[in-house]
Design an enzyme around this catalytic site. Structure first.
Site, PDB file in Angstrom:
ATOM      1  N   ASP A 206       7.218   3.946   1.531  1.00 41.83           N
ATOM      2  CA  ASP A 206       6.147   3.614   2.470  1.00 41.83           C
ATOM      3  C   ASP A 206       6.481   4.138   3.867  1.00 41.83           C
ATOM      4  O   ASP A 206       7.609   3.999   4.342  1.00 41.83           O
ATOM      5  CB  ASP A 206       6.004   2.078   2.505  1.00 41.83           C
ATOM      6  CG  ASP A 206       4.890   1.612   3.420  1.00 41.83           C
ATOM      7  OD1 ASP A 206       3.729   1.912   3.127  1.00 41.83           O
ATOM      8  OD2 ASP A 206       5.193   0.966   4.441  1.00 41.83           O
ATOM      9  N   GLU A 248       5.158   8.608   0.998  1.00 43.74           N
ATOM     10  CA  GLU A 248       3.884   8.350   1.671  1.00 43.74           C
ATOM     11  C   GLU A 248       4.008   8.932   3.078  1.00 43.74           C
ATOM     12  O   GLU A 248       4.467   8.275   3.999  1.00 43.74           O
ATOM     13  CB  GLU A 248       3.566   6.861   1.754  1.00 43.74           C
ATOM     14  CG  GLU A 248       2.117   6.644   2.194  1.00 43.74           C
ATOM     15  CD  GLU A 248       1.900   5.609   3.285  1.00 43.74           C
ATOM     16  OE1 GLU A 248       0.737   5.337   3.596  1.00 43.74           O
ATOM     17  OE2 GLU A 248       2.870   5.078   3.840  1.00 43.74           O
TER      18      GLU A 248
HETATM   19  C1  BGC Z   1       0.622   1.089   3.737  1.00 50.13           C
HETATM   20  C2  BGC Z   1      -0.239   0.114   4.472  1.00 50.13           C
HETATM   21  C3  BGC Z   1       0.651  -0.721   5.373  1.00 50.13           C
HETATM   22  C4  BGC Z   1       1.529   0.181   6.265  1.00 50.13           C
HETATM   23  C5  BGC Z   1       2.604  -0.586   6.941  1.00 50.13           C
HETATM   24  C6  BGC Z   1       1.152   1.938   4.875  1.00 50.13           C
HETATM   25  O1  BGC Z   1       1.499   3.138   4.664  1.00 50.13           O
HETATM   26  O2  BGC Z   1      -0.082   1.847   2.802  1.00 50.13           O
HETATM   27  O3  BGC Z   1      -0.981  -0.694   3.611  1.00 50.13           O
HETATM   28  O4  BGC Z   1      -0.135  -1.542   6.178  1.00 50.13           O
HETATM   29  O5  BGC Z   1       2.140   1.167   5.511  1.00 50.13           O
HETATM   30  O6  BGC Z   1       3.583  -0.967   6.028  1.00 50.13           O
END
Ligand code: BGC
Length: 548
Positions: A206, A248
């Site tokens: 993430d 991501e």
């Molecule tokens: C996730 C979100 C989240 C954010 C902070 C993002 O990339 O997909 O849902 O709010 O990271 O963790």
């Protein structure tokens, strides 16, 4: 150990299904979906034809960002179950040939995490304090953008206990970990081992571009971040087999591609810039947005793969488009200002496309045929609606609609206790849009999606093939050929709302016979001239190209 055999690069042939466990199926009637509920729906997912599940955050958390605010990296939130339930899920998923991908939220924790509680109380200079990023001066790292700009004004928040500001790229209750501090890096490797040790097949990293901060930069994609990813990958390769890391990184292609390194960082990365351009191409009825971004996308190492998506649990982000393109997409897809959030649109697939079956099919067909591994968002396979009345991104996180029974078969709890209310918008009411009714209807979007996934599974070219774009005589058409070891698939899409001739330049495949995949119908072989295909409004065709 991972319970599944198969090639180590299984992710190239995968079809991923993203599940919010809390919103999927409630086994104990408390109003929250849980791991046992998910287990009870695995047969549905296997039958749908997906091959991997990506589970949204499961760890203990105060839930101020749907679990992306972690308070304990190794546990399971009691709302969704226990570690034993998690083990049972892995076993049940693997028994059906389904892989499991979970979240590695490594950039930040919740402010309730014991590491932060310890850090804020530790005196300056104490190693415990260094787990997070502190400053006396909230002007540092000014080059970094604020991501949740509808909610936060700055990336620094004052902490009265620490008597200093702490750094956060997201909500103020999500302090960023300090990756300069070796114990933080070690702790994250330990978390990785914990989840791989439980049998997880992949981890979604993430918010991975933001691990480090440097003055005078945007504090994104820094070399230090890539150095850490190489260490992480080497660690994974040394200890585990067949596991996957998915970045991501909401970045332009030339930056996103760096998350693959030389094949020694992440195995996969989301292709963020392609996603809004699929919507743009659809609205403008022209190929250009897709063709341009594909041409701008560098080649990737052999052992790597893009992850493609149309929608997910967040807003449809418009960060990777120009200001003009964003205005266009907002104007066309978010006429209601309530649909706009941060730099995006908080809507599901079906409402974005006015519930138009042809456009839903076309978008799904592009998702499943462009180069990369498709990621479907739960509920989109039944054309689920959303709820703009709910705050933040909750409107796209409502309960899965299983049947026309009480609470759409999601839960037996009192309706007021559900994790989110069900969608009751008359155009998308759960009594009409649910799995049970769509299963019974041969022509439902669910059954259509299921058929498409079956066709895709027969052709390794979709997951592994090269792509060659083909001229189709009009800018309204997108056509390409995917090829892998003798398997060849031709994809032709008419993006226009009118029937059009698509004279395809298939000269490279002269002599081959197109065989339409849905019906197995053999078309005339490719000869010297342009191949004359006609497609109806927003029609698409998938052909196997057989023969020479
Ligand atoms: C996730 C979100 C989240 C954010 C902070 C993002 O990339 O997909 O849902 O709010 O990271 O963790």
């Amino acid at each position: 150990m991972s319970g599944l055999s198969g090639p180590p690069d299984w992710y190239k042939d995968a079809v991923v299904y993203e599940v919010g466990v809390r919103s999927f199926c409630d086994s104990d009637g408390d109003g929250y979906g849980d791991l046992k509920g998910l287990v009870s729906k695995l047969d549905y997912l296997a039958d749908l034809g997906v091959t991997a599940l990506w589970l949204l955050p499961l760890c203990p958390s105060p839930m101020r960002d749907d679990g992306y605010d972690i308070a304990d990296y190794k546990g399971i939130h009691p709302q969704v179950g226990t570690l034993d339930d998690f083990r049972a899920l892995i076993e049940a998923a693997h028994a059906r040939g389904l892989r499991v991908i979970t979240e590695l939220v490594l950039n930040h924790t919740s402010d309730q995490h014991p590491w932060f509680q310890r850090a804020r109380r530790a005196p300056k200079g104490h190693p415990d304090r260094d787990w997070y990023v502190w400053s006396d001066d909230p002007e540092r790292y000014k080059g970094a953008r604020v991501i949740f700009q509808d909610f936060e004004k700055t990336n620094w928040t004052w902490d009265a206990d620490a008597k200093a500001y702490y750094w956060h790229r997201f909500y103020h209750h999500q302090p960023d970990l300090n990756f300069e501090h070796a114990p933080v890096r070690e702790a994250i490797l330990d978390v990785v081992d914990h989840w791989f040790g439980l049998g997880v097949d992949g981890l979604r990293l993430d918010a991975v571009p933001y691990l480090y901060e440097r003055e005078g930069t945007s504090s994104e994609n820094l070399p230090e971040t890539h150095a850490f990813l190489k260490t992480l990958r080497a660690h994974v390769d040394a200890k585990w087999t067949g596991r996957m890391l998915l970045a991501e990184a909401n970045q332009w292609p030339e930056d996103a591609v760096k998350y693959f390194g030389d094949g020694d960082e992440c195995h996969m990365a989301f292709h963020f810039p392609l996603m809004p351009r699929l919507f743009m191409a659809m609205r403008r009825e022209e190929r250009r947005p897709i063709a341009e971004i594909m041409a701008r996308t560098p080649a990737i190492p052999d052992n790597c793969q893009w992850a493609l998506f149309l929608r997910n649990h967040d807003e449809l982000t418009l960060e990777m488009v120009t200001d003009e393109e964003r205005d266009y997409l907002w104007r066309e897809y978010a006429k209601d200002p309530k649909a706009r959030l941060n730099l995006g649109i908080r809507r599901r697939l079906a409402p974005l496309l006015d519930g138009d079956r042809r456009r839903m099919e076309m978008m799904t067909a592009m998702l499943l045929s462009l180069p990369g591994t498709p990621v479907l968002y739960y509920g989109d396979e039944i054309g689920m609606g959303d709820n703009l009345g709910l705050g933040d991104r909750n409107g796209v996180r409502t309960p899965m609609q299983w049947s026309p029974d009480r609470n759409a078969g999601f839960s037996t709890a009192d309706a007021s206790k559900l994790v989110q209310p069900l969608v009751t918008d008359p155009a998308y009411h759960w009594q009409t849009f649910n799995v049970e009714l769509q299963k019974a209807n041969e022509s439902s979007f669910l059954n259509w999606t299921r058929r498409l996934l079956r066709l895709r599974a027969r052709h390794p070219a979709f997951g592994r093939g090269s792509v060659t774009f083909v001229d189709a005589g009009t800018y309204h058409a997108l056509a390409f050929v995917r090829e892998f070891e003798g398997d060849r698939v031709l994809v032709a899409c008419n993006l226009s709302r009118f029937t059009r001739p698509l004279p395809l330049d298939l000269s490279r495949w002269k002599g081959a016979t197109p065989v339409e995949l849905f019906g197995g119908v053999r078309f005339p072989p490719v000869a010297d001239d342009r191949y004359q295909l006609t497609l109806g409004p927003r029609g698409f065709c998938w052909f196997a190209l057989e023969g020479p």
